[in-house]
Design a protein around this motif. Structure first.
Motif, PDB file in Angstrom:
ATOM      1  N   UNK A   1      10.152 -21.551 -13.336  1.00  0.00           N
ATOM      2  CA  UNK A   1      10.295 -20.350 -13.490  1.00  0.00           C
ATOM      3  C   UNK A   1       9.351 -19.884 -11.809  1.00  0.00           C
ATOM      4  N   UNK A   2      10.251 -19.094 -10.993  1.00  0.00           N
ATOM      5  CA  UNK A   2       9.525 -18.782  -9.890  1.00  0.00           C
ATOM      6  C   UNK A   2       9.115 -16.947 -10.148  1.00  0.00           C
ATOM      7  N   UNK A   3       7.648 -17.255  -9.521  1.00  0.00           N
ATOM      8  CA  UNK A   3       7.265 -16.002  -9.588  1.00  0.00           C
ATOM      9  C   UNK A   3       7.901 -14.917  -8.691  1.00  0.00           C
ATOM     10  N   UNK A   4       7.680 -13.609  -9.296  1.00  0.00           N
ATOM     11  CA  UNK A   4       8.856 -12.797  -8.525  1.00  0.00           C
ATOM     12  C   UNK A   4      10.754 -12.812  -8.918  1.00  0.00           C
ATOM     13  N   UNK A   5      10.727 -13.696  -9.302  1.00  0.00           N
ATOM     14  CA  UNK A   5      12.013 -13.879  -9.365  1.00  0.00           C
ATOM     15  C   UNK A   5      12.425 -14.442 -10.990  1.00  0.00           C
ATOM     16  N   UNK A   6      11.991 -14.909 -11.264  1.00  0.00           N
ATOM     17  CA  UNK A   6      12.561 -14.837 -12.686  1.00  0.00           C
ATOM     18  C   UNK A   6      11.096 -13.829 -13.626  1.00  0.00           C
ATOM     19  N   UNK A   7      10.817 -13.043 -13.281  1.00  0.00           N
ATOM     20  CA  UNK A   7       9.061 -12.925 -13.925  1.00  0.00           C
ATOM     21  C   UNK A   7       8.335 -12.880 -12.770  1.00  0.00           C
ATOM     22  N   UNK A   8       6.670 -12.673 -13.972  1.00  0.00           N
ATOM     23  CA  UNK A   8       5.626 -13.020 -12.741  1.00  0.00           C
ATOM     24  C   UNK A   8       4.977 -14.139 -13.816  1.00  0.00           C
ATOM     25  N   UNK A   9       4.348 -14.770 -12.773  1.00  0.00           N
ATOM     26  CA  UNK A   9       3.396 -16.415 -13.381  1.00  0.00           C
ATOM     27  C   UNK A   9       1.818 -15.122 -12.912  1.00  0.00           C
ATOM     28  N   UNK A  10       0.968 -15.021 -13.821  1.00  0.00           N
ATOM     29  CA  UNK A  10      -0.488 -14.875 -13.336  1.00  0.00           C
ATOM     30  C   UNK A  10      -1.069 -16.530 -14.590  1.00  0.00           C
ATOM     31  N   UNK A  11      -2.360 -16.371 -13.512  1.00  0.00           N
ATOM     32  CA  UNK A  11      -3.516 -17.534 -14.050  1.00  0.00           C
ATOM     33  C   UNK A  11      -4.572 -17.309 -15.331  1.00  0.00           C
ATOM     34  N   UNK A  12      -4.502 -18.345 -15.899  1.00  0.00           N
ATOM     35  CA  UNK A  12      -5.022 -18.068 -17.702  1.00  0.00           C
ATOM     36  C   UNK A  12      -6.226 -17.422 -17.365  1.00  0.00           C
ATOM     37  N   UNK A  13      -6.404 -15.925 -18.253  1.00  0.00           N
ATOM     38  CA  UNK A  13      -7.271 -16.049 -18.377  1.00  0.00           C
ATOM     39  C   UNK A  13      -7.067 -14.894 -17.477  1.00  0.00           C
ATOM     40  N   UNK A  14      -7.012 -14.341 -16.259  1.00  0.00           N
ATOM     41  CA  UNK A  14      -7.409 -13.730 -15.655  1.00  0.00           C
ATOM     42  C   UNK A  14      -6.285 -12.212 -16.342  1.00  0.00           C
ATOM     43  N   UNK A  15      -6.508 -11.094 -16.980  1.00  0.00           N
ATOM     44  CA  UNK A  15      -6.256 -10.151 -18.028  1.00  0.00           C
ATOM     45  C   UNK A  15      -5.809  -8.937 -17.282  1.00  0.00           C
ATOM     46  N   UNK A  16      -6.319  -8.729 -16.251  1.00  0.00           N
ATOM     47  CA  UNK A  16      -6.735  -7.603 -15.309  1.00  0.00           C
ATOM     48  C   UNK A  16      -4.665  -8.150 -14.873  1.00  0.00           C
ATOM     49  N   UNK A  17      -4.382  -8.488 -14.578  1.00  0.00           N
ATOM     50  CA  UNK A  17      -3.048  -8.703 -13.350  1.00  0.00           C
ATOM     51  C   UNK A  17      -2.196  -9.366 -14.694  1.00  0.00           C
ATOM     52  N   UNK A  18      -2.647  -9.755 -15.669  1.00  0.00           N
ATOM     53  CA  UNK A  18      -1.426  -9.999 -16.748  1.00  0.00           C
ATOM     54  C   UNK A  18      -1.687  -8.428 -17.274  1.00  0.00           C
ATOM     55  N   UNK A  19      -1.948  -7.823 -17.397  1.00  0.00           N
ATOM     56  CA  UNK A  19      -1.929  -6.271 -18.102  1.00  0.00           C
ATOM     57  C   UNK A  19      -1.250  -5.602 -16.849  1.00  0.00           C
ATOM     58  N   UNK A  20      -0.921  -5.682 -14.803  1.00  0.00           N
ATOM     59  CA  UNK A  20      -1.364  -5.333 -14.157  1.00  0.00           C
ATOM     60  C   UNK A  20       0.676  -5.278 -14.479  1.00  0.00           C
ATOM     61  N   UNK A  21       1.398  -6.955 -14.580  1.00  0.00           N
ATOM     62  CA  UNK A  21       2.267  -7.074 -14.476  1.00  0.00           C
ATOM     63  C   UNK A  21       3.202  -6.595 -15.715  1.00  0.00           C
ATOM     64  N   UNK A  22       3.056  -7.214 -16.895  1.00  0.00           N
ATOM     65  CA  UNK A  22       3.476  -6.252 -17.826  1.00  0.00           C
ATOM     66  C   UNK A  22       4.211  -5.661 -17.806  1.00  0.00           C
ATOM     67  N   UNK A  23       3.083  -4.275 -17.369  1.00  0.00           N
ATOM     68  CA  UNK A  23       3.235  -2.872 -17.212  1.00  0.00           C
ATOM     69  C   UNK A  23       4.549  -2.733 -15.814  1.00  0.00           C
ATOM     70  N   UNK A  24       4.024  -3.419 -15.425  1.00  0.00           N
ATOM     71  CA  UNK A  24       5.169  -3.172 -13.911  1.00  0.00           C
ATOM     72  C   UNK A  24       6.473  -3.781 -14.803  1.00  0.00           C
ATOM     73  N   UNK A  25       6.475  -4.424 -15.190  1.00  0.00           N
ATOM     74  CA  UNK A  25       8.049  -4.507 -15.628  1.00  0.00           C
ATOM     75  C   UNK A  25       8.226  -3.436 -16.797  1.00  0.00           C
ATOM     76  N   UNK A  26       7.182  -3.468 -17.384  1.00  0.00           N
ATOM     77  CA  UNK A  26       7.667  -1.971 -18.471  1.00  0.00           C
ATOM     78  C   UNK A  26       7.778  -0.812 -17.459  1.00  0.00           C
ATOM     79  N   UNK A  27       7.306  -0.505 -16.788  1.00  0.00           N
ATOM     80  CA  UNK A  27       7.549   0.537 -16.099  1.00  0.00           C
ATOM     81  C   UNK A  27       8.636   0.838 -13.935  1.00  0.00           C
ATOM     82  N   UNK A  28       9.038  -0.111 -14.367  1.00  0.00           N
ATOM     83  CA  UNK A  28      10.362  -0.433 -13.145  1.00  0.00           C
ATOM     84  C   UNK A  28      11.686  -1.231 -14.290  1.00  0.00           C
ATOM     85  N   UNK A  29      12.200  -0.223 -14.982  1.00  0.00           N
ATOM     86  CA  UNK A  29      13.340  -0.986 -15.130  1.00  0.00           C
ATOM     87  C   UNK A  29      14.432  -0.846 -14.756  1.00  0.00           C
ATOM     88  N   UNK A  30      14.200  -1.091 -13.739  1.00  0.00           N
ATOM     89  CA  UNK A  30      15.073  -1.669 -12.270  1.00  0.00           C
ATOM     90  C   UNK A  30      15.222  -3.141 -11.827  1.00  0.00           C
TER      91      UNK A  30
END
Length: 191
Positions: free
Chosen positions: A141-170
């Protein structure tokens, strides 16, 4: 290297998909699918869900998987939050395919993995993925290509990446198409 393979069923669109309907879910669904074991970090998924739901109510979070020591803890963490659903085990490939196809984002918050078969099943189902870069995951899985890689325990970045995919359907659609193409190399026939 002989990789994990998966059933062709995960590429097929389910005609009568009632997974969300049976759970009473009408909003976009964020999915955790795996053993409820400490290494899979279902607690991180619940923390992610609570963090997002404290700010917005347009998503449902679904935890599916057999209990391997964390079910009670997960349920206690969920508390009375009605938009976090703990489903337990799920049987049957068609039902699992429906689950993936009804989801909006697939999250793998683990701190230890091998190479999860669910990664390829989610890709075949066209799901964008947010995962930790542990063990075999960043090899496939390549970061930014197949989704996003987030270091374990980084909840702020995890939240940001999940919402980025939710809020950007394209963006989610582009990733979805890439994931389906990549997963085509992981059918049992090809392997």
């Amino acid at each position: 290297v002989i990789r994990n393979g998966m059933d062709d069923l995960f590429f097929q669109r389910m005609k009568k998909n009632v997974f969300k309907k049976e759970l009473g879910i009408t909003k976009k669904m964020i999915l955790f699918f795996g053993r409820l074991h400490p290494t899979k970090a279902p607690d991180m998924f619940v923390r992610l869900a609570h963090g997002i739901l404290s700010k917005r109510k347009d998503l449902d979070f679904v935890i599916v998987g057999p209990d391997e020591g964390e079910m009670q803890r997960v349920k206690e963490m969920v508390g009375k939050e009605t938009q976090i659903h703990v489903y337990g085990s799920l049987r049957g490939k068609e039902k699992i395919a429906q689950m993936y196809q009804d989801a909006t984002v697939y999250v793998i918050p683990s701190y230890r993995e091998g190479l999860p078969l669910t990664l390829f099943e989610a890709m075949a189902s066209g799901l964008p993925i947010v995962a930790t870069p542990c063990n075999g995951i960043p090899y496939e899985m390549e970061d930014g290509i197949h989704g996003f890689l987030v270091p374990y325990g980084d909840l702020a970045l995890l939240e940001k990446r999940v919402l980025q995919l939710v809020d950007d359907p394209s963006l989610a659609q582009v990733i979805s198409e890439r994931n389906r193409k990549k997963a085509a190399a992981y059918t049992w026939d090809v392997i």
